[in-house]
Design an enzyme around this catalytic site. Structure first.
Site, PDB file in Angstrom:
ATOM      1  CG  HIS A 431      -1.814   1.202   1.286  1.00  0.00           C
ATOM      2  ND1 HIS A 431      -1.457   2.334   1.990  1.00  0.00           N
ATOM      3  CD2 HIS A 431      -3.005   1.482   0.715  1.00  0.00           C
ATOM      4  CE1 HIS A 431      -2.395   3.247   1.860  1.00  0.00           C
ATOM      5  NE2 HIS A 431      -3.349   2.751   1.091  1.00  0.00           N
ATOM      6  NE  ARG A 589      35.670  -6.107 -17.690  1.00  0.00           N
ATOM      7  CZ  ARG A 589      36.128  -5.085 -16.959  1.00  0.00           C
ATOM      8  NH1 ARG A 589      36.883  -4.158 -17.519  1.00  0.00           N
ATOM      9  NH2 ARG A 589      35.809  -4.986 -15.682  1.00  0.00           N
ATOM     10  CD  GLU A 691      42.217  -4.844 -20.610  1.00  0.00           C
ATOM     11  OE1 GLU A 691      41.784  -3.928 -19.907  1.00  0.00           O
ATOM     12  OE2 GLU A 691      41.752  -6.003 -20.570  1.00  0.00           O
ATOM     13  CB  SER A 713      41.600   4.549 -21.150  1.00  0.00           C
ATOM     14  OG  SER A 713      40.548   4.666 -20.210  1.00  0.00           O
ATOM     15  CG  ASP A 715      44.369  -2.820 -17.063  1.00  0.00           C
ATOM     16  OD1 ASP A 715      45.186  -2.677 -16.136  1.00  0.00           O
ATOM     17  OD2 ASP A 715      43.342  -3.509 -16.947  1.00  0.00           O
ATOM     18  CB  CYS A 762      34.424   0.297 -22.504  1.00  0.00           C
ATOM     19  SG  CYS A 762      35.668  -0.995 -22.270  1.00  0.00           S
TER      20      CYS A 762
END
Length: 802
Positions: A431, A589, A691, A713, A715, A762
């Site tokens: 409710h 991934r 990477e 970016s 790694d 990413c």
């Protein structure tokens, strides 16, 4: 018969005579029975019978005189007195003999339909102005369950008529401008389904918080459904994705085990119809529906929604009550009405974003009081008013925050003054949740302990802006509200994707103007929802610690074993993200925890080696074929296979992280294929994280194996500059804008173009430094995937440039 209509003879044309609920039941029996929709039989005592009853007892003028005393709808004392006086007038009235005989005759006929001497029925109201899209609050009138025998039925009918003047119903009509004496009430008498021996609940054919239309949301608990409707338990919650369900798949994208300590059953005491009892251990620790039943209810809901949408000539989401019979084991639809919050709204091109000003998330975390299920998508601050029941409240000013165990319709006058609502119990269909949506205020329900953790007059902040979990903080904070016109944002040739980790935030994030998900991180699902190390699910016998084994058993208790729990929970998390963005691409991934992170999972110490430098150790692709982890990697593959093959999400693609060599890439692709995920089979695309410098140096070789690359970016910067990104000492040297990093990114994009595969990024860089995004767009990258909070600022920069 003059005052009785059998459900099977009703349709939506009969709303003026029998009200919305009863007309809808007849409509479904007549039109949808052939499509497999089961509706219990029954009959309606018409609105004419209500007027006849008032006239026969000569109480109409007395009711008007009483109502005239209510000159201020906010005067709760007078409201209670007036409501009680009118209800007493009706309940003490005499049922006219001819009307009584018609009700008795219809009841006997219904008993014969079910081969029972005195069939058990539910007596419900169906007001003639009720259940219209623009006019409906939850539970205005009363319901009476397990009514048996003619004497009890006639009394229940009078009580149902009287409930047209509950305090909340009076306030509702005052708010809507309805004349109290032009609204009638039809009584619905319906065969009870023996869900006291099974389960029951409610269904919404949309996401109740955002209005997302492709979801069926099922709430369920053991016993009669009133405990769900009234928010007495935190129910099980199941979500099913409509588009692929219609294609024959089984897309159960969420199964949440609720807290169900009580259930409502038939009473053995002759003086009571129903009673609350404690749920047994077996029921408490298990889902109240099987997967087959979830799918069957979802299919029934779609059939009902499609029927009423066709009649309306446009989408009409539905609010449905259902029950499972513990005797015949079948599922039944008890009611269906239009959903009243999102159904009337036009689709908006604006995004309204709430956020905190001048306070960090870490600072807020330190002030956390309680959390629960989030209702609404806003933030509110105010003074706490704590009450176990409505009579405890002596002061409640407009803008205060209501904290209570649970609400029922009697609370509505107070709720209308509230800036926010917090309850100990209840779920998304309770409710408190329903009314807060209709009032447009945030609520946090099912907190378990808000009434004991929050003090009277304490200044607090309620945050429902961050997905399905709502937070309550000590103190009041400055709030920012931003309205953004999506139509005014520029369209770029480069695809703008979004990074996402939390499946519970997927739907609101999907409303951003993005082309899909460039990075779905499954680590969040594993660490926050699964919590156990994957190898625990594969090899539980390796665990020697009884405490850990008990913890694993508790977490996975609703599943046959930890293995099934791991696969299903991971699949549901990925499926939730895929559903939110469907049919836009979602690149998932594979897991990229380091060994030190895996050790922190439950049971992790039994399976993870200690490494001096985990950042350069057993991570990414190298784990998947290592004997320490390969059996667990198969579970990841199994979950992804379930997402694509059983749920139907062919928009899900796979990305492999941290691949050191081409040989390693081939090895992992082989393992994935052996686990049933072959590249280009069933439209599956494979991507690789770019990477490591080796990925760029020999990109021509890697490109033969993949459909695209996505630059990581963080790694790539670490590996290019030889800077440990976890080192505070070297932090000043870690910079994605370094010329060497930009040049290696450029080589990656050029290499992808040369090999006709897609290139994207990413990593964190364009979210932190928009100029990196500008650079990548200039060199022709195909897509940029940003953190959710960076998407709109990134796009608005281009609007300003134009």
């Amino acid at each position: 018969m003059r005052y009785i209509r059998r459900f099977k003879n009703l349709s939506m044309k009969d709303v003026p005579s029998v009200g919305g609920k009863n007309a809808a039941l007849g409509e479904m029996i007549a039109q949808l029975s052939t499509k497999g929709i089961r509706v219990p039989l029954g009959f309606a005592v018409t609105a004419d019978a209500y007027w006849y009853f008032l006239s026969y007892n000569k109480i109409f003028e007395s009711m008007k005189t009483a109502m005239a005393r209510l000159t201020d709808k906010n005067d709760l004392v007078v409201l209670r007195e007036v409501g009680k006086e009118i209800r007493t007038l009706i309940e003490n009235g005499e049922m006219p003999e001819d009307l009584a005989q018609e009700i008795i005759k219809a009841y006997h006929e219904l008993s014969q339909d079910y081969n029972q001497e005195n069939v058990d029925v539910a007596v419900r109201s169906s007001a003639t102005a009720e259940d219209l899209p623009e006019a409906s609050f939850a539970g205005q009138q009363d319901t009476f369950l397990n009514i048996k025998g003619t004497k009890n039925l006639l009394e229940a009918c009078k009580k149902s008529m009287a409930s047209l003047f509950t305090n909340r119903a009076i306030i509702y009509r005052e708010e809507k401008g309805f004349d109290h004496f032009k609204v009638a009430l039809s009584v619905g008498v319906q065969k009870m389904i023996r869900s006291d021996l099974a389960s029951a609940g409610v269904i919404f054919t949309l996401d109740t918080e955002t209005g997302f239309k492709d979801i069926v949301m099922i709430n369920s608990a053991f016993g009669l459904g009133e405990v769900v409707v009234k928010g007495k338990v935190n129910p099980d919650e199941f979500r099913v994705f409509k588009p692929t369900l219609k294609e024959g798949f089984r897309p159960i994208i969420k199964k949440h085990l609720g807290d169900k300590p009580i259930k409502l059953i038939y009473a053995e005491d002759p003086y009571h119809e129903v009673t609350e009892v404690t749920t047994g251990n077996k029921e408490y620790n298990n889902f109240s529906l099987t997967d087959d039943e979830i799918i069957e209810l979802a299919q029934a809901s779609v059939i009902i929604e499609d029927h009423y949408s066709e009649k309306k000539g446009g989408w009409l989401p539905m609010d449905i009550e259902w029950a499972k019979d513990g005797i015949d084991k079948k599922l039944y639809i008890l009611q269906a009405r239009p959903e009243t919050v999102h159904a009337p709204q036009e689709k908006s091109n604006f995004l309204l974003r709430f956020s905190f000003k001048n306070v960090t998330q870490d600072e807020l975390k330190a002030k956390l009081l309680v959390q629960g299920q989030s209702i609404g998508e806003s933030i509110a601050t105010g003074v706490a008013r704590v009450a176990q029941n409505i009579n405890d409240l002596t002061i409640f000013d407009k803008g205060d925050i209501l904290i209570t165990t649970m609400t029922d319709p009697d609370w509505v006058p107070i709720m209308k003054k509230a800036a926010a609502i917090i309850t100990d119990r209840g779920g998304r269909t309770s409710h408190a949740a329903i009314v807060s949506r209709e009032l447009g205020i945030p609520a946090v329900v099912g907190t378990d302990r808000a009434t004991s953790k929050i003090s009277e007059e304490q200044k607090i902040t309620v945050d429902c802006s961050r997905g399905t979990t709502g937070y309550v903080y000590d103190g009041q904070y400055e709030i920012e509200k931003e309205k953004i016109d999506i139509a005014q944002l520029p369209q770029l040739q480069t695809n703008i994707f979004v990074n996402i980790a939390d499946p519970d935030r997927a739907i609101p994030i999907s409303f951003l103007p993005v082309d899909g998900v460039g990075l779905a991180r499954i680590e969040f699902i594993i660490s926050n929802q699964i919590k156990i190390h994957p190898m625990v699910a594969v090899k539980p016998e390796a665990i020697e610690d009884e405490v850990i084994l008990k913890e694993v058993a508790i977490i996975s208790r609703a599943y046959p074993n930890a293995r099934t729990f791991f696969i299903d929970t991971l699949a549901q998390g990925i499926g939730s993200i895929a559903a939110a963005f469907y049919p836009r691409p979602v690149i998932v991934r594979l897991s990229d925890f380091k060994t030190n992170e895996y050790r922190n999972l439950i049971g992790g110490k039994y399976f993870e080696p200690k490494e001096e430098n985990p950042m350069l150790g057993l991570r990414g692709a190298s784990r998947y074929y290592n004997e320490l982890y390969e059996p667990a990697f198969a579970l990841e593959c199994e979950a992804l296979k379930k997402v694509r093959n059983q749920m139907g999400f062919t928009n899900v693609f796979i990305m492999i992280p941290f691949i050191r060599t081409v040989h390693e890439a081939k090895k992992v692709i082989d393992i994935i294929a052996k686990n049933g995920l072959k590249r280009h089979e069933n439209e599956l695309q494979l991507y690789m994280m770019c990477e490591i410098p080796s990925n760029v140096i020999i990109i021509d070789e890697f490109a033969k194996l993949f459909d695209g690359i996505s630059i990581g970016s963080n790694d790539l910067t670490q590996m290019t500059l030889a800077v440990d990104r976890d080192s505070d000492l070297l932090a000043p040297l870690f910079d994605e804008r370094d010329e060497a990093v930009k040049q290696i990114m450029k080589l990656a994009v050029e290499g992808a173009k040369r090999n006709n595969i897609r290139s994207g990024i990413c990593g964190q860089a364009p979210s932190d430094y928009p100029e990196i995004g500008d650079f990548l767009i200039k060199i022709g990258i195909d897509s940029i995937s940003l953190n959710p909070d960076s998407v709109l600022p990134f796009l608005m920069r281009f609007k300003k440039q134009n």
